[in-house]
Design a protein around this motif. Structure first.
Motif, short mmCIF file in Angstrom:
data_model
loop_
_atom_site.label_atom_id
_atom_site.label_comp_id
_atom_site.label_asym_id
_atom_site.label_seq_id
_atom_site.Cartn_x
_atom_site.Cartn_y
_atom_site.Cartn_z
N ARG A 87 -14.80 -36.81 83.21
CA ARG A 87 -13.37 -36.62 82.30
C ARG A 87 -13.66 -38.39 82.73
N PRO A 88 -14.78 -39.43 82.63
CA PRO A 88 -14.81 -40.90 83.28
C PRO A 88 -14.37 -41.55 81.81
N LYS A 89 -13.11 -42.42 82.78
CA LYS A 89 -12.24 -43.71 81.97
C LYS A 89 -12.55 -45.28 81.88
N VAL A 90 -12.34 -45.92 81.70
CA VAL A 90 -12.79 -47.23 81.68
C VAL A 90 -11.12 -48.09 81.33
N LEU A 91 -11.31 -48.34 82.51
CA LEU A 91 -9.66 -49.70 81.92
C LEU A 91 -10.18 -51.29 81.99
N PHE A 92 -10.25 -52.52 81.93
CA PHE A 92 -10.09 -53.81 82.28
C PHE A 92 -9.05 -54.23 83.13
N ASN A 93 -9.44 -55.13 83.95
CA ASN A 93 -8.17 -55.53 84.86
C ASN A 93 -7.92 -57.13 84.47
N GLU A 94 -7.24 -57.45 84.10
CA GLU A 94 -7.48 -59.27 83.49
C GLU A 94 -7.22 -60.08 84.98
N LYS A 95 -6.48 -59.19 86.17
CA LYS A 95 -5.82 -60.08 87.37
C LYS A 95 -7.90 -60.85 87.53
N THR A 96 -8.50 -59.20 88.05
CA THR A 96 -9.62 -59.66 88.92
C THR A 96 -10.31 -59.37 87.83
N GLY A 97 -10.59 -59.83 86.04
CA GLY A 97 -12.21 -59.65 85.24
C GLY A 97 -12.72 -58.68 85.53
N LYS A 98 -13.22 -57.48 86.77
CA LYS A 98 -13.45 -56.35 86.41
C LYS A 98 -13.52 -55.09 85.54
N TYR A 99 -14.07 -54.58 85.51
CA TYR A 99 -13.90 -52.80 84.35
C TYR A 99 -14.10 -51.81 86.18
N VAL A 100 -13.01 -50.68 85.85
CA VAL A 100 -12.83 -49.76 86.81
C VAL A 100 -12.61 -48.57 85.78
N MET A 101 -13.36 -47.31 86.62
CA MET A 101 -14.14 -46.39 86.17
C MET A 101 -12.73 -45.78 86.59
N TRP A 102 -12.57 -44.70 86.34
CA TRP A 102 -12.19 -43.52 87.05
C TRP A 102 -12.20 -42.31 86.63
N PHE A 103 -13.36 -40.88 87.13
CA PHE A 103 -13.32 -39.90 86.65
C PHE A 103 -13.00 -38.91 88.27
N HIS A 104 -13.22 -37.31 87.44
CA HIS A 104 -13.07 -36.38 87.92
C HIS A 104 -14.22 -36.21 88.95
N SER A 105 -13.86 -36.35 90.51
CA SER A 105 -15.41 -36.14 91.05
C SER A 105 -14.92 -34.10 91.70
N ASP A 106 -16.18 -33.75 92.29
CA ASP A 106 -15.48 -32.87 92.73
C ASP A 106 -16.93 -32.23 93.15
N SER A 107 -17.27 -30.73 94.14
CA SER A 107 -17.70 -29.87 93.92
C SER A 107 -17.48 -29.01 92.86
N PRO A 108 -19.22 -27.91 94.02
CA PRO A 108 -19.15 -27.43 92.12
C PRO A 108 -18.19 -26.35 92.43
#
Length: 302
Positions: A87-108
């Motif tokens: 479930r990766p999702k991406v936002l653009f941060n206008e203050k830093t000029g960076k693209y930030v991705m968050w995702f569900h990270s887990d063990s098997p």
């Protein structure tokens, strides 16, 4: 493209962007999702993690493969192919000029239940993995990102083993958590959240927790992003509404004033051939309707 089916990119190859999202950055649309272009591991409903795919489009119809925005290359334990990246999702941060991705990270075995974070200078990546953590010491399973009307960014995640949905506020650079968190839909066992804002209200669409088996979506409404959420009803209106048209919510986005909901149509024993749908969303006060539509964006796209 027809809803409920596999889709092909501009080179005739399977689009591999499951559990993902579509957003417009600059003049193009970008579609991020899990790349599952491998056979299932024998006897399982999983494939080894390949990474997060990125596709781009000028019209939401013809998609170009931009490669892996984040690769499961083993450069960090969380990016090993044997782990879970969903479930990766991406936002653009206008203050830093960076693209930030968050995702569900887990063990098997799904016991770590963390949120992973990566950052890039361009929407296509490459994204650089930063860290994985439990938001405010809460487990993170199905999740999404959302920016509210006060320009606050939130990680919205199922926690307490999917019992409750939480809103955990991100820091101004989107790379961590402020400690501000709110429990919503307590003990309702909702997952796969997708959110939008319309005419003074926030709306969420979620799935029930039935594993790979599709179930009835439910929508909730609130005047505030961090409290007051009330479950209303199933927004689907057509045949197979009770199974969300054999799909599961993943993201909501707007194009030319029209809201759309993205669905995954999972094939657990053949994940690489799981299909997609993009359906129009109608909102009138406290009523949300999501009718079935055979084709995607035929009239709206340029």
């Amino acid at each position: 493209m027809k809803n409920g089916q596999i889709w092909l990119d501009d080179q005739g190859k399977l689009i591999q962007a499951h559990g993902g999202m579509i957003a417009r950055f600059g003049s193009r649309w970008y579609w991020y999702g899990e790349n599952k272009d491998a056979p299932n591991c024998p006897g399982t409903t999983r494939v080894d993690v390949i990474g997060v795919s990125c596709y781009s489009s000028a019209d939401l119809r013809s998609w170009h493969d931009e490669g892996l925005a984040l690769a499961a290359d083993g450069s960090a334990p969380e990016l090993h192919p044997t782990q879970v990246l969903e479930r990766p999702k991406v936002l653009f941060n206008e203050k830093t000029g960076k693209y930030v991705m968050w995702f569900h990270s887990d063990s098997p075995d799904y016991t770590q239940a963390k949120a992973g974070c990566a950052v890039a200078d361009a929407p296509t990546g490459p994204f650089r993995f930063l860290h994985a953590m439990q938001p405010n010491r809460l487990d993170c399973r199905d999740m999404t990102l959302f920016v509210d009307q006060e320009n606050r960014a939130w990680l919205v995640h199922s926690a307490n083993w999917n019992k409750t949905l939480y809103f955990s506020r991100l820091t101004e650079d989107y790379l961590g958590f402020t400690g501000e968190t709110y429990a919503t839909l307590i003990d309702q066992e909702r997952e796969a959240p997708a959110l939008c804002y319309r005419d003074g209200r926030y709306y969420s669409v979620t799935s029930g927790c039935t594993g790979w088996s599709p179930n009835a979506a439910l929508y909730a409404v609130s005047p505030h992003v961090n409290c007051g959420w009330k479950l209303i009803d199933n927004p689907c209106t057509g045949v197979e509404a009770s199974t969300t048209y054999q799909g599961q919510p993943t993201w909501m986005f707007e194009h030319e004033g029209q809201l759309y909901l993205m669905l995954d149509h999972w094939k657990p024993h053949d994940l690489r051939h799981s299909g997609y749908s993009i359906l129009p969303v109608s909102i009138n006060g406290l009523t949300m309707e999501i009718p079935w539509q055979e084709t995607v964006l035929e009239e709206e796209a340029p």
